[in-house]
Design a protein around this motif. Structure first.
Motif, short mmCIF file in Angstrom:
data_model
loop_
_atom_site.label_atom_id
_atom_site.label_comp_id
_atom_site.label_asym_id
_atom_site.label_seq_id
_atom_site.Cartn_x
_atom_site.Cartn_y
_atom_site.Cartn_z
N ARG A 166 0.52 -1.34 -0.05
CA ARG A 166 -0.41 -0.12 0.23
C ARG A 166 0.59 1.57 0.22
O ARG A 166 0.34 2.43 0.44
CB ARG A 166 -0.72 0.30 0.85
CG ARG A 166 -1.52 -0.48 1.03
CD ARG A 166 -3.19 -0.69 2.31
NE ARG A 166 -4.87 -1.86 1.80
CZ ARG A 166 -5.63 -1.57 2.59
NH1 ARG A 166 -5.06 -1.64 3.47
NH2 ARG A 166 -6.34 -2.65 2.10
N HIS A 167 2.39 1.20 -0.78
CA HIS A 167 3.16 2.39 -0.87
C HIS A 167 1.87 3.82 -1.35
O HIS A 167 2.08 4.69 -0.86
CB HIS A 167 4.04 2.13 -1.32
CG HIS A 167 3.91 1.05 -2.69
ND1 HIS A 167 4.09 0.06 -3.05
CD2 HIS A 167 3.64 1.81 -4.21
CE1 HIS A 167 3.60 0.09 -4.37
NE2 HIS A 167 3.64 1.22 -5.24
N GLU A 168 1.34 3.53 -2.19
CA GLU A 168 0.67 4.68 -2.63
C GLU A 168 -0.12 5.01 -1.48
O GLU A 168 0.08 6.53 -2.00
CB GLU A 168 -0.12 4.47 -4.17
CG GLU A 168 0.65 3.49 -5.38
CD GLU A 168 -0.19 3.04 -6.29
OE1 GLU A 168 -1.66 2.63 -5.90
OE2 GLU A 168 0.29 2.46 -7.78
N TRP A 169 -0.90 4.44 -0.84
CA TRP A 169 -1.23 5.17 0.19
C TRP A 169 -0.72 5.90 1.16
O TRP A 169 -1.30 7.04 1.36
CB TRP A 169 -2.08 3.90 1.01
CG TRP A 169 -3.11 3.36 0.17
CD1 TRP A 169 -3.50 3.45 -1.06
CD2 TRP A 169 -4.08 2.69 0.88
NE1 TRP A 169 -4.86 2.86 -0.95
CE2 TRP A 169 -5.15 2.36 0.17
CE3 TRP A 169 -4.83 2.73 2.49
CZ2 TRP A 169 -6.15 1.16 0.31
CZ3 TRP A 169 -5.80 1.56 2.54
CH2 TRP A 169 -6.75 1.36 1.29
N GLN A 170 0.34 5.06 1.32
CA GLN A 170 1.47 6.32 2.31
C GLN A 170 2.84 6.96 1.27
O GLN A 170 3.44 7.75 2.29
CB GLN A 170 2.30 5.03 3.02
CG GLN A 170 2.03 3.72 3.33
CD GLN A 170 2.20 2.45 3.38
OE1 GLN A 170 3.31 2.65 2.32
NE2 GLN A 170 1.71 1.90 3.36
N GLU A 171 2.10 7.75 -0.10
CA GLU A 171 2.03 8.62 -1.05
C GLU A 171 4.18 8.09 -0.62
O GLU A 171 5.09 9.51 -0.22
CB GLU A 171 2.64 9.98 -0.08
CG GLU A 171 1.19 10.43 -0.79
CD GLU A 171 0.66 11.71 0.99
OE1 GLU A 171 1.43 13.03 1.15
OE2 GLU A 171 0.07 12.07 0.34
N ILE A 172 4.47 7.16 -0.33
CA ILE A 172 6.05 6.59 -0.97
C ILE A 172 5.59 6.49 -2.18
O ILE A 172 5.30 4.95 -3.27
CB ILE A 172 5.91 5.20 -0.19
CG1 ILE A 172 5.89 5.86 1.55
CG2 ILE A 172 7.47 4.68 -0.42
CD1 ILE A 172 7.37 6.90 1.91
N SER A 173 7.34 6.31 -2.67
CA SER A 173 7.42 5.78 -4.02
C SER A 173 8.54 4.60 -4.12
O SER A 173 9.88 5.03 -3.23
CB SER A 173 8.18 6.62 -5.75
OG SER A 173 9.15 5.99 -6.24
#
Length: 209
Positions: A166-173
């Motif tokens: 869920r990296h996108e939910w965490q604003e992580i690239s």
């Protein structure tokens, strides 16, 4: 036979992926947390803390909640994904506890502030965004030393990977964390991970960097 009570969340996917990797027979039962099914009295008899996942082992009648405890139990039952050599075992448990105590809870808070309630609490958004990046940095450093989190492929990896999905939910690239990206993509290609990710139902394809 294991009865798995679960939903399509990182904690739920930890256990379904583990069951697939370990080759243990199981039956999945969907507990739809969007409809508050986790508060059903029948489920509360299995999981008094009204959280998924939970299991019942039909072989001995054991009921168990808390995903970390379930992973340890299933690893010991199957003899897979938890080393028996004392030092390797403790390193695996160390990183499992890291996930249970930090990576999971902090990323879960980030979901609340960065995805579901954006703009409502700037201080909280900044705090959890910074902590999430710090934790990914810790993971990236470790995966620069080892192919898998605790050296060999284990329940430590299975506990962390669903949260990273869920990296996108965490604003992580993940491109910012090349060692995590390498590890994440490798695990995403495993058949058991792909099967377990879609339990108890398909929601989306595995997010890729």
């Amino acid at each position: 036979m294991i009865d798995l009570y679960t939903w399509a969340t990182p904690n739920g996917r930890k256990v379904s992926i583990a069951l697939e990797e370990m080759g243990l027979p199981y039956e999945a039962h969907a507990i739809d947390i969007t409809k508050d099914e986790q508060f059903d009295p029948a489920f509360l008899k299995i999981a008094p803390n009204n959280k998924i996942p939970a299991i019942v082992d039909r072989d001995n009648g054991l009921t168990l909640m808390e995903s970390g405890a379930i992973l340890i139990y299933l690893a010991e039952k199957s003899g897979k994904l938890l080393p028996t050599e004392p030092v390797a075992r403790m390193k695996t448990l160390e990183w499992l506890m890291w996930q249970m105590g930090g990576f999971g809870p902090m990323l879960g808070q980030a979901h609340q502030y960065l995805k579901f309630n954006k703009g409502k609490a700037p201080f909280a958004e900044e705090r959890f965004a910074k902590e999430v990046r710090r934790l990914y940095g810790v993971l990236d450093t470790q995966l620069g030393r080892e192919q898998y989190v605790a050296g060999e492929y284990s329940i430590a990896d299975l506990s962390i990977w669903p949260w990273a999905s869920r990296h996108e939910w965490q604003e992580i690239s993940l491109h910012d964390f090349p060692n995590v990206k390498r590890w994440y993509v490798e695990l995403a290609g495993r058949e058991a991970v792909q099967k377990g990710y879609h339990v108890p139902k398909f929601t989306q394809d595995i997010p890729m960097p």
